[in-house]
Design an enzyme around this catalytic site. Structure first.
Site, PDB file in Angstrom:
ATOM      1  N   ASN A   8       0.871  -1.177   0.000  1.00  0.00           N
ATOM      2  CA  ASN A   8       0.000   0.000   0.000  1.00  0.00           C
ATOM      3  C   ASN A   8       0.907   1.225   0.000  1.00  0.00           C
ATOM      4  OD1 ASN A   8      -1.864   1.990   0.459  1.00  0.00           O
ATOM      5  ND2 ASN A   8      -2.393   1.357   2.541  1.00  0.00           N
ATOM      6  N   LYS A  10       0.124   4.202  -0.342  1.00  0.00           N
ATOM      7  CA  LYS A  10      -0.567   5.400   0.184  1.00  0.00           C
ATOM      8  C   LYS A  10      -0.332   6.579  -0.769  1.00  0.00           C
ATOM      9  CE  LYS A  10      -0.382   3.418   4.747  1.00  0.00           C
ATOM     10  NZ  LYS A  10      -0.352   3.603   6.193  1.00  0.00           N
ATOM     11  N   HIS A  94      -9.873   1.238   4.632  1.00  0.00           N
ATOM     12  CA  HIS A  94      -8.631   1.545   5.346  1.00  0.00           C
ATOM     13  C   HIS A  94      -8.911   2.595   6.422  1.00  0.00           C
ATOM     14  CE1 HIS A  94      -4.564   2.727   6.289  1.00  0.00           C
ATOM     15  NE2 HIS A  94      -4.165   1.611   5.697  1.00  0.00           N
ATOM     16  N   GLU A 166      -6.157  -4.868  10.592  1.00  0.00           N
ATOM     17  CA  GLU A 166      -5.138  -3.833  10.711  1.00  0.00           C
ATOM     18  C   GLU A 166      -5.437  -2.957  11.930  1.00  0.00           C
ATOM     19  OE1 GLU A 166      -2.635  -2.152   7.336  1.00  0.00           O
ATOM     20  OE2 GLU A 166      -4.284  -0.750   7.498  1.00  0.00           O
ATOM     21  N   GLY A 237       4.545   1.613   4.927  1.00  0.00           N
ATOM     22  CA  GLY A 237       5.857   2.267   4.877  1.00  0.00           C
ATOM     23  C   GLY A 237       6.974   1.405   4.294  1.00  0.00           C
TER      24      GLY A 237
END
Ligand code: PGA
Length: 254
Positions: A8, A10, A94, A166, A237
Site C-alpha cells: 500500500n 498510500k 482503510h 489492521e 511504509g
C-alpha cells in the site's frame, strides 16, 4: 495457499519517475519468486504507467474506488475504469480513509458490492483504535465493521474478498504506536474467521484469505506469517523501498 503480500503505497511517491523506478525494481526482484503473490497498490494516477511484464506472481491494485460504474460523479474513479486498466484488487475500509475522509461502514459496503459486481477483489480492512482496545471493545468493533461492510454479500461472493486485520494502534505512522504481538494477530484472525463462519457457514469461509497489516517489515514478517499463521500481509511504509519490500516477500515465501 501462497502468502499474499500487498504493498500500500498510500500517497507516495510524489513523482511518476520515482513510482516507475520503485515498481520496476520490485518487478525485477520478483522474477524468480514463485511462492508468493504480490499486489502493488499505487496512487490511481500512476496505474497506467506501471507495466507488468509477463509475471505470474505480480498484479496491480489501488487504494480506493467509487461505488457507481459511471456517470455524473465528479472526481470519482469507477470499478469498470480500474478493470479496464488491468487492476485486480482494491483496498477498501482503510482506517486512514475512515478517519480523514469520514468513510462510513455504509460507504465501504457500497464499494465492496460494486467491486464484487465488477469482478474485482476487495481488500477489506478492519481494525480497532487504541482507545477502543483499551476499553475492551475490539471484538464488538470488528463484528460491527464486518457485519455492516459485508451486508448483502453472499456466501459465494465472500470467497473473492481478502480480509485484513489492521489494528490502528500498530500502523507505523500512528502516534505512540505499539507492535501487535503475533499471538494477538493470530487471535484476531481466528476471531474474524469465526465471525465469517457464523455469517456464511464454515465451508464458505475457509478460502477467504485473512491478512495482517500494521508496521510489517523484514524483521517481523516471519512472526506474522509463521507464528501468527496469517495468509499474508498489507505493507505500508516498508513497501516504499524496493530492497526492504523484496526482503519481506522473500522471507514470507519461506
Ligand atoms: P504501515 O501501514 O505498514 O506503514 O504500518 C500499513 C497500512 O496502513 O496499510
Amino acid at each position: 495457499m501462497k502468502p499474499l503480500i500487498i504493498a500500500n503505497w498510500k500517497c507516495n511517491p510524489t513523482t511518476l519517475k520515482a513510482a516507475k523506478g520503485l515498481f520496476n525494481s520490485i518487478q525485477k526482484g520478483l522474477r524468480d519468486v514463485k511462492k508468493a503473490k504480490v499486489v502493488i497498490c499505487p496512487p490511481f494516477i500512476y496505474l497506467s504507467n506501471l507495466k507488468i511484464s509477463k509475471s505470474q506472481n505480480l498484479v496491480l491494485g489501488v487504494q480506493n474506488v467509487f461505488w457507481e460504474q459511471k456517470g455524473a460523479f465528479t472526481g470519482e474513479i469507477s470499478p469498470q475504469m480500474l478493470k479496464d486498466l488491468g487492476c485486480q484488487y482494491v483496498i477498501v475500509g482503510h482506517s486512514e480513509r475512515r478517519k480523514h475522509l469520514n468513510e462510513t461502514d455504509e460507504m465501504i459496503n457500497k464499494k465492496i458490492k460494486a467491486l464484487v459486481k465488477a469482478k474485482l477483489q476487495p481488500i477489506f480492512c478492519v481494525g480497532e483504535s487504541e482507545e477502543e482496545r483499551k476499553k475492551g471493545q475490539t471484538i464488538q468493533i470488528l463484528k460491527s465493521q464486518i457485519e455492516k461492510g459485508l451486508k448483502e454479500i453472499s456466501r459465494k461472493e465472500i470467497k473473492n474478498i481478502v480480509l485484513t486485520y489492521e489494528p490502528i494502534w500498530a500502523i507505523s505512522t500512528s502516534t505512540n504506536r505499539k507492535d501487535c504481538p503475533p499471538e494477538e494477530a493470530q487471535m484476531m484472525s481466528l476471531l474474524l474467521r469465526k465471525i465469517l463462519a457464523k455469517k456464511y457457514g464454515r465451508g464458505g469461509v475457509n478460502r477467504t484469505p485473512i491478512l495482517y497489516g500494521g508496521n510489517v517489515n523484514s524483521k517481523n514478517i516471519r512472526l506474522y506469517i509463521d507464528e501468527a499463521q496469517m495468509d499474508g500481509v498489507l505493507v505500508g511504509g516498508a513497501s516504499l523501498g524496493s530492497k526492504e519490500f523484496l526482503k519481506i516477500v522473500k522471507i514470507a515465501r519461506g
